[in-house]
Design an enzyme around this catalytic site. Structure first.
Site, PDB file in Angstrom:
ATOM      1  N   CYS A 206       0.288 -12.310  -8.657  1.00 54.91           N
ATOM      2  CA  CYS A 206       0.777 -10.994  -8.258  1.00 54.91           C
ATOM      3  C   CYS A 206       0.711 -10.939  -6.742  1.00 54.91           C
ATOM      4  O   CYS A 206       1.072 -11.896  -6.063  1.00 54.91           O
ATOM      5  CB  CYS A 206       0.003  -9.870  -8.943  1.00 54.91           C
ATOM      6  SG  CYS A 206      -1.796  -9.954  -8.777  1.00 54.91           S
ATOM      7  N   THR A 207       0.229  -9.856  -6.171  1.00 55.68           N
ATOM      8  CA  THR A 207       0.172  -9.738  -4.717  1.00 55.68           C
ATOM      9  C   THR A 207      -1.105 -10.352  -4.160  1.00 55.68           C
ATOM     10  O   THR A 207      -1.068 -11.296  -3.378  1.00 55.68           O
ATOM     11  CB  THR A 207       0.285  -8.263  -4.292  1.00 55.68           C
ATOM     12  OG1 THR A 207       1.625  -7.828  -4.523  1.00 55.68           O
ATOM     13  CG2 THR A 207      -0.015  -8.089  -2.814  1.00 55.68           C
TER      14      THR A 207
END
Length: 314
Positions: A206-207
Site C-alpha cells: 500500500c502506501t
C-alpha cells in the site's frame, strides 16, 4: 490558493503520509542487517530456532520484507522467496529496481486508492512487470490529511487530528477491512493468487506498507498456522522499519512551517495494537472466529486454504 500552491500542499501531504516524497538523497540506504531477530514462541517449548524478519534494503522504500521464515503451530516453517510485503514503490532508484528484479517477482499488487497513485506516482518496477491495482478503501483519510496539511493552520490541524481523533480514524479504517465487501474481495483475490501453485513470487503493498499491507500479512500468516503472537509481531515491526524515515517527515514539516505540531501525525504513521484489535474484534463479532472470517468473510474454501499450506509451508 494558486494551482502551484495547491500542488505544493499535496506534495507536503504525501510527505505527511510517509509516502516517500522526500528526495532519495534525503534518506540513505538502510545500514542495519537485512535480518531482524524476533523472539521465538516458547509456551509449548516447541520452537528452538530463532525466527527472523528478512528486510529487503532499498533506498526508495523502507518497509520491504519477505514474509517467509516464521514457524507454524504444526511444526513447519513458511517458505522464503514467495511472498513479500512492502510500502509504495514509486520512489525506487535504478539500483532498487535491479535489486527487486533479483527477487524474481511475477506479480505486484497495489492496495492504494487512485488518489494515492495519482499524487505519489505509479510503482517503478523491473522491466516486464506492471502493478495490479486492487484498491482498498482508506475511508477518505488521504483527503482528510490533504485538508489538514494544506490549511497550514495549527488550530485546524489540531481540530482534525488531535484529541484522539486520528486514533479513532485509524480504528475505523481497520474495522472496514472486515466489514467492507469490496475490501474483503480485494484481500480474498490476493490470497487466492498467492495459493495458486502456478503463480510465482508475489509482492503486495500500500502506501506505508503498514495498515492495508499489515492486515493482509497478518491474515496470511495466521491462515498458514503461524501463531497469533508471531503474526502480531510482524504487524508491529513496521514501527521499527519506518521510525527513522517517519521522524524525518515530521521534522521536514515543522522546519517548513506547515505544521507547528507534526506529532499530530504519529498516530497515522504508526501501527498500534489497538488498531489491530479493532479489526480482530470486528472479525469476531461478524464471523465468530478467524476461520469464519476466512471462509464466510473472504469466501475461501478448504481447497484454497489447503493450497496455501502446501505451497507456502515446508
Amino acid at each position: 490558493m494558486s494551482r502551484a500552491r495547491i500542488r505544493l500542499a499535496i506534495a507536503v501531504l504525501a510527505s505527511a503520509l510517509a509516502i516517500g516524497t522526500l528526495p532519495a538523497a534525503a534518506h540513505a540506504a538502510p545500514t542495519h542487517s537485512t535480518t531482524a531477530p524476533t523472539p521465538t514462541p516458547t509456551s509449548a517449548g516447541r520452537y528452538q530456532q530463532a525466527e527472523t524478519m528478512r528486510q529487503i534494503p532499498l533506498q526508495g522504500a523502507v518497509n520491504v520484507r519477505d514474509l517467509g521464515g516464521y514457524r507454524t503451530w504444526t511444526g513447519g516453517q513458511v517458505r522464503q522467496g514467495l511472498v513479500y510485503r512492502s510500502d509504495a514503490l514509486g520512489k525506487l532508484t535504478p539500483a532498487d529496481t535491479t535489486a527487486l528484479s533479483g527477487l524474481g517477482l511475477k506479480k505486484v499488487v497495489d492496495f492504494r486508492i487512485p488518489m494515492e497513485v495519482q499524487y505519489d506516482g505509479a510503482d517503478r518496477l523491473p522491466a516486464g512487470l506492471t502493478a495490479t491495482s486492487r484498491p482498498v478503501s482508506d475511508l477518505g483519510l488521504y483527503g482528510t490529511l490533504l485538508g489538514a496539511i494544506s490549511s497550514g493552520d495549527p488550530a485546524t490541524q489540531e481540530q482534525m487530528l488531535g484529541g484522539g481523533r486520528a486514533e479513532a480514524y485509524m480504528r475505523d479504517i481497520y474495522r472496514t477491512f472486515v466489514t467492507g465487501p469490496e475490501n474483503r474481495a480485494q484481500f480474498a483475490t490476493t490470497l487466492r493468487e498467492i495459493a495458486d501453485g502456478g503463480q510465482g513470487p508475489l509482492l503486495f503493498h500500500c502506501t506505508s506498507g503498514k495498515d492495508r499491507t499489515g492486515w493482509m500479512s497478518y491474515v496470511l500468516l495466521r491462515a498458514l498456522s503461524v501463531p497469533e503472537d508471531a503474526a502480531t509481531r510482524d504487524y508491529l515491526a513496521s514501527n521499527t522499519f519506518r521510525a527513522a524515515y517517519d521522524a524525518q517527515v515530521r521534522a521536514a514539516l515543522k522546519q517548513s512551517g506547515r505544521m507547528q505540531n507534526p506529532d499530530l501525525l504519529i498516530p497515522l504513521q504508526e501501527v498500534r495494537q489497538d488498531y489491530l484489535d479493532a479489526a480482530t474484534a470486528q472479525m469476531a463479532a461478524d464471523y465468530g472466529s478467524f476461520y469464519g472470517y476466512l471462509t464466510d468473510g473472504l469466501g475461501l474454501d478448504l481447497r484454497t486454504l489447503a493450497k496455501l499450506q502446501t505451497k507456502l509451508v515446508r
